[in-house]
Scaffold this motif. Structure first.
Motif, mmCIF file in Angstrom:
data_model
loop_
_atom_site.group_PDB
_atom_site.id
_atom_site.type_symbol
_atom_site.label_atom_id
_atom_site.label_comp_id
_atom_site.label_asym_id
_atom_site.label_seq_id
_atom_site.Cartn_x
_atom_site.Cartn_y
_atom_site.Cartn_z
ATOM 1 N N ASP A 49 0.839 -1.191 0.000
ATOM 2 C CA ASP A 49 0.000 0.000 0.000
ATOM 3 C C ASP A 49 0.876 1.244 0.000
ATOM 4 O O ASP A 49 2.060 1.191 0.289
ATOM 5 C CB ASP A 49 -0.994 0.001 1.165
ATOM 6 N N LEU A 50 0.267 2.342 -0.340
ATOM 7 C CA LEU A 50 1.014 3.593 -0.480
ATOM 8 C C LEU A 50 1.595 4.054 0.845
ATOM 9 O O LEU A 50 2.732 4.528 0.895
ATOM 10 C CB LEU A 50 0.109 4.673 -1.082
ATOM 11 N N GLU A 51 0.862 3.900 1.909
ATOM 12 C CA GLU A 51 1.344 4.354 3.219
ATOM 13 C C GLU A 51 2.636 3.652 3.607
ATOM 14 O O GLU A 51 3.586 4.280 4.060
ATOM 15 C CB GLU A 51 0.266 4.111 4.279
ATOM 16 N N THR A 52 2.682 2.349 3.413
ATOM 17 C CA THR A 52 3.881 1.582 3.729
ATOM 18 C C THR A 52 5.023 1.982 2.815
ATOM 19 O O THR A 52 6.162 2.121 3.253
ATOM 20 C CB THR A 52 3.593 0.072 3.602
ATOM 21 N N LEU A 53 4.721 2.191 1.552
ATOM 22 C CA LEU A 53 5.737 2.610 0.585
ATOM 23 C C LEU A 53 6.362 3.938 0.992
ATOM 24 O O LEU A 53 7.584 4.095 0.976
ATOM 25 C CB LEU A 53 5.118 2.750 -0.809
ATOM 26 N N LEU A 88 -5.477 10.776 -4.363
ATOM 27 C CA LEU A 88 -5.179 10.839 -5.795
ATOM 28 C C LEU A 88 -3.995 9.936 -6.138
ATOM 29 O O LEU A 88 -4.044 9.164 -7.098
ATOM 30 C CB LEU A 88 -4.897 12.292 -6.202
ATOM 31 N N MET A 89 -2.936 10.021 -5.339
ATOM 32 C CA MET A 89 -1.765 9.177 -5.592
ATOM 33 C C MET A 89 -2.107 7.698 -5.404
ATOM 34 O O MET A 89 -1.689 6.855 -6.197
ATOM 35 C CB MET A 89 -0.605 9.562 -4.665
ATOM 36 N N ALA A 90 -2.880 7.393 -4.357
ATOM 37 C CA ALA A 90 -3.222 5.992 -4.064
ATOM 38 C C ALA A 90 -4.084 5.368 -5.158
ATOM 39 O O ALA A 90 -3.899 4.202 -5.506
ATOM 40 C CB ALA A 90 -3.931 5.908 -2.715
ATOM 41 N N LYS A 91 -4.998 6.141 -5.708
ATOM 42 C CA LYS A 91 -5.921 5.603 -6.711
ATOM 43 C C LYS A 91 -5.373 5.676 -8.128
ATOM 44 O O LYS A 91 -5.746 4.869 -8.978
ATOM 45 C CB LYS A 91 -7.248 6.360 -6.660
ATOM 46 N N ASP A 92 -4.501 6.634 -8.387
ATOM 47 C CA ASP A 92 -4.048 6.878 -9.748
ATOM 48 C C ASP A 92 -2.584 6.484 -9.953
ATOM 49 O O ASP A 92 -2.277 5.587 -10.736
ATOM 50 C CB ASP A 92 -4.273 8.356 -10.087
ATOM 51 N N SER A 93 -1.683 7.151 -9.269
ATOM 52 C CA SER A 93 -0.251 6.953 -9.500
ATOM 53 C C SER A 93 0.275 5.625 -8.970
ATOM 54 O O SER A 93 1.076 4.952 -9.629
ATOM 55 C CB SER A 93 0.549 8.090 -8.856
ATOM 56 N N PHE A 94 -0.143 5.260 -7.762
ATOM 57 C CA PHE A 94 0.397 4.059 -7.123
ATOM 58 C C PHE A 94 0.131 2.778 -7.927
ATOM 59 O O PHE A 94 1.060 1.987 -8.124
ATOM 60 C CB PHE A 94 -0.132 3.931 -5.690
ATOM 61 N N PRO A 95 -1.082 2.550 -8.435
ATOM 62 C CA PRO A 95 -1.285 1.340 -9.249
ATOM 63 C C PRO A 95 -0.389 1.304 -10.497
ATOM 64 O O PRO A 95 0.113 0.240 -10.874
ATOM 65 C CB PRO A 95 -2.764 1.413 -9.642
#
Length: 160
Positions: A42-46, A138-145
């Motif tokens: 997940d983004l938070e861990t990253l 926005l980052m979690a839904k768009d950039s991170f995947p």
């Protein structure tokens, strides 16, 4: 085992010891592999991982959207800043990321921008929470995947 083969007990003991050590090493390797996989779960861990953060920053830079991460990091820094520095840092964040003419303008809705503008005279520790949350989302839904499918991600996994 061969019936005619005789090994001294010292060799058997060494073999048992090596087997125990090898199984312990295999267990450690498996745990590290699982933990490294979780870094990208997940983004938070990253964002909490130095290597993960660097890889994600490189990816965003390649997509010309690094301002989202930079804004998020600036908000994290702002949140833990002493209250004596908040007004200066808030102004800097607003001018760098929020203002319509900002050099690293982030994509926020008009309502969030207006809410920020109205509190800029007297900022507090949670002034940017809503805006930061929107950019994170926005980052979690768009950039991170997209990052997860990128070579930047593959290189980050290799670095572990």
């Amino acid at each position: 085992m061969c019936k005619g083969l005789y090994l001294p007990s010292s060799c058997l003991e060494k073999a048992k010891g090596m087997r125990v050590k090898l199984s312990h090493l295999a267990e450690i390797h498996h745990k590290q592999k699982v933990q490294n996989g979780k870094i990208l779960q997940d983004l938070e861990t990253l964002l909490g991982s130095k290597i993960g953060l660097q890889a994600f920053r490189g990816f965003l830079r390649s997509e010309f959207s690094e301002e989202n991460l930079e804004f998020w990091l600036a908000c994290e820094d702002y949140r833990v800043s002493p209250s004596t520095m908040q007004k200066t840092k808030a102004s800097s964040i607003y001018n760098q990321f929020i203002n319509p003419d900002a050099p690293l303008e982030v994509n926020l809705d008009a309502e969030t921008r207006e809410a920020l503008l109205s509190v800029m005279d007297s900022p507090c520790a949670n002034t940017f929470n809503l805006a930061q949350q929107r950019i994170y989302s926005l980052m979690a839904k768009d950039s991170f995947p997209r990052f997860l499918r990128s070579h930047h991600c593959a290189e980050a996994i290799k670095a572990y």
